[in-house]
Design a protein around this motif. Structure first.
Motif, PDB file in Angstrom:
ATOM      1  N   SER A 128       0.877  -1.485   0.438  1.00 57.53           N
ATOM      2  CA  SER A 128      -0.289   0.340  -0.520  1.00 57.53           C
ATOM      3  C   SER A 128       0.407   1.648  -0.151  1.00 57.53           C
ATOM      4  N   GLY A 129       0.441   2.238  -0.495  1.00 52.65           N
ATOM      5  CA  GLY A 129       0.732   3.932  -0.635  1.00 52.65           C
ATOM      6  C   GLY A 129       1.798   4.133  -1.817  1.00 52.65           C
ATOM      7  N   VAL A 130       2.025   4.724  -1.573  1.00 49.87           N
ATOM      8  CA  VAL A 130       3.015   5.731  -3.094  1.00 49.87           C
ATOM      9  C   VAL A 130       4.299   4.864  -3.509  1.00 49.87           C
ATOM     10  N   MET A 131       4.834   4.524  -4.093  1.00 47.03           N
ATOM     11  CA  MET A 131       6.008   3.749  -4.520  1.00 47.03           C
ATOM     12  C   MET A 131       6.969   4.477  -6.050  1.00 47.03           C
ATOM     13  N   ASP A 132       8.276   4.575  -6.185  1.00 44.78           N
ATOM     14  CA  ASP A 132       8.646   5.530  -7.127  1.00 44.78           C
ATOM     15  C   ASP A 132       8.568   4.378  -7.629  1.00 44.78           C
ATOM     16  N   ARG A 133       9.274   4.597  -9.496  1.00 45.72           N
ATOM     17  CA  ARG A 133       8.770   3.649 -10.727  1.00 45.72           C
ATOM     18  C   ARG A 133       9.652   2.993 -10.312  1.00 45.72           C
ATOM     19  N   ALA A 134      11.342   2.696 -10.072  1.00 49.08           N
ATOM     20  CA  ALA A 134      12.018   2.021  -9.480  1.00 49.08           C
ATOM     21  C   ALA A 134      12.220   0.801  -8.218  1.00 49.08           C
ATOM     22  N   SER A 135      11.614   1.461  -7.409  1.00 49.66           N
ATOM     23  CA  SER A 135      11.095   0.391  -6.608  1.00 49.66           C
ATOM     24  C   SER A 135       9.696  -0.150  -6.690  1.00 49.66           C
ATOM     25  N   LEU A 136       8.866   0.473  -7.603  1.00 49.36           N
ATOM     26  CA  LEU A 136       7.758  -0.339  -8.013  1.00 49.36           C
ATOM     27  C   LEU A 136       8.150  -1.663  -8.850  1.00 49.36           C
ATOM     28  N   VAL A 137       8.836  -1.505  -9.786  1.00 48.88           N
ATOM     29  CA  VAL A 137       9.671  -2.453 -10.569  1.00 48.88           C
ATOM     30  C   VAL A 137      10.037  -3.456 -10.194  1.00 48.88           C
ATOM     31  N   ARG A 138      11.260  -3.349  -9.419  1.00 47.98           N
ATOM     32  CA  ARG A 138      12.291  -4.228  -8.407  1.00 47.98           C
ATOM     33  C   ARG A 138      10.760  -5.346  -7.321  1.00 47.98           C
ATOM     34  N   TRP A 139      10.350  -4.238  -6.445  1.00 49.16           N
ATOM     35  CA  TRP A 139       9.148  -4.861  -5.920  1.00 49.16           C
ATOM     36  C   TRP A 139       7.763  -5.777  -6.377  1.00 49.16           C
ATOM     37  N   ALA A 140       7.421  -5.350  -7.788  1.00 51.34           N
ATOM     38  CA  ALA A 140       6.974  -6.290  -8.346  1.00 51.34           C
ATOM     39  C   ALA A 140       7.575  -8.043  -9.439  1.00 51.34           C
ATOM     40  N   ARG A 141       9.115  -7.113 -10.071  1.00 53.73           N
ATOM     41  CA  ARG A 141       9.786  -8.662  -9.971  1.00 53.73           C
ATOM     42  C   ARG A 141       9.774  -9.451  -9.163  1.00 53.73           C
ATOM     43  N   GLY A 142      10.594  -9.020  -8.074  1.00 51.46           N
ATOM     44  CA  GLY A 142      11.025  -9.648  -7.283  1.00 51.46           C
ATOM     45  C   GLY A 142       9.158 -10.299  -6.151  1.00 51.46           C
ATOM     46  N   ALA A 143       8.374 -10.178  -5.739  1.00 46.04           N
ATOM     47  CA  ALA A 143       6.969 -10.624  -5.811  1.00 46.04           C
ATOM     48  C   ALA A 143       6.498 -11.537  -6.727  1.00 46.04           C
TER      49      ALA A 143
END
Length: 146
Positions: A128-143
């Motif tokens: 939940s919450g706002v993420m920057d682009r790099a963090s979002l991409v890294r989080w999604a790929r890791g997940a």
């Protein structure tokens, strides 16, 4: 066909088999000839979302949002840009929690924006919450383990 993915067409909802190795080759729908990836998130209602989750094989990154939500509006351009980074390995989807309240309730969305990764038909990660682009991409790929 070796290691096919099932891609649901964003235009006509037809299921398409595409070899995993050819995902980056701008595949088109066998039924309507539309591009299967558009480089942007898909805004879906519950019926189309359920078809995507039930039949598609790619991990799905969902942004649960609402028009009145300031942080959601701030997150929208970042989420759209992330589509260009994550496709064709992911399908990115936006769900308006005001229009699709039953779907938001099904996924127990209590705050927005909330991002959910769905793989194999089930939820594998949530943020939940706002993420920057790099963090979002890294989080999604890791997940999704990709």
């Amino acid at each position: 066909m070796a290691d096919p993915e099932i891609l649901i067409c964003p235009a006509c909802d037809a299921a398409n088999r595409v070899p995993h190795a050819r995902l980056a080759d701008a595949p088109r729908c066998g039924k309507c000839k539309a591009l299967l990836f558009e480089g942007r998130p898909l805004a879906l209602e519950a019926r189309r979302f359920d078809r995507l989750i039930g039949s598609g094989t790619l991990p799905v990154l969902v942004d649960f949002w609402a028009e009145w939500c300031g942080p959601c509006k701030a997150m929208a351009p970042t989420f759209a840009a992330a589509a260009r980074d994550l496709e064709p390995g992911f399908r990115l989807v936006k769900i308006d929690t005001e229009a699709e309240q039953a779907l938001a309730q099904r996924y127990a969305i209590w705050s927005i924006p909330t991002l959910v990764v769905i793989a194999g038909g089930g939820e594998v990660a949530r943020q939940s919450g706002v993420m920057d682009r790099a963090s979002l991409v890294r989080w999604a790929r890791g997940a999704a383990g990709s």
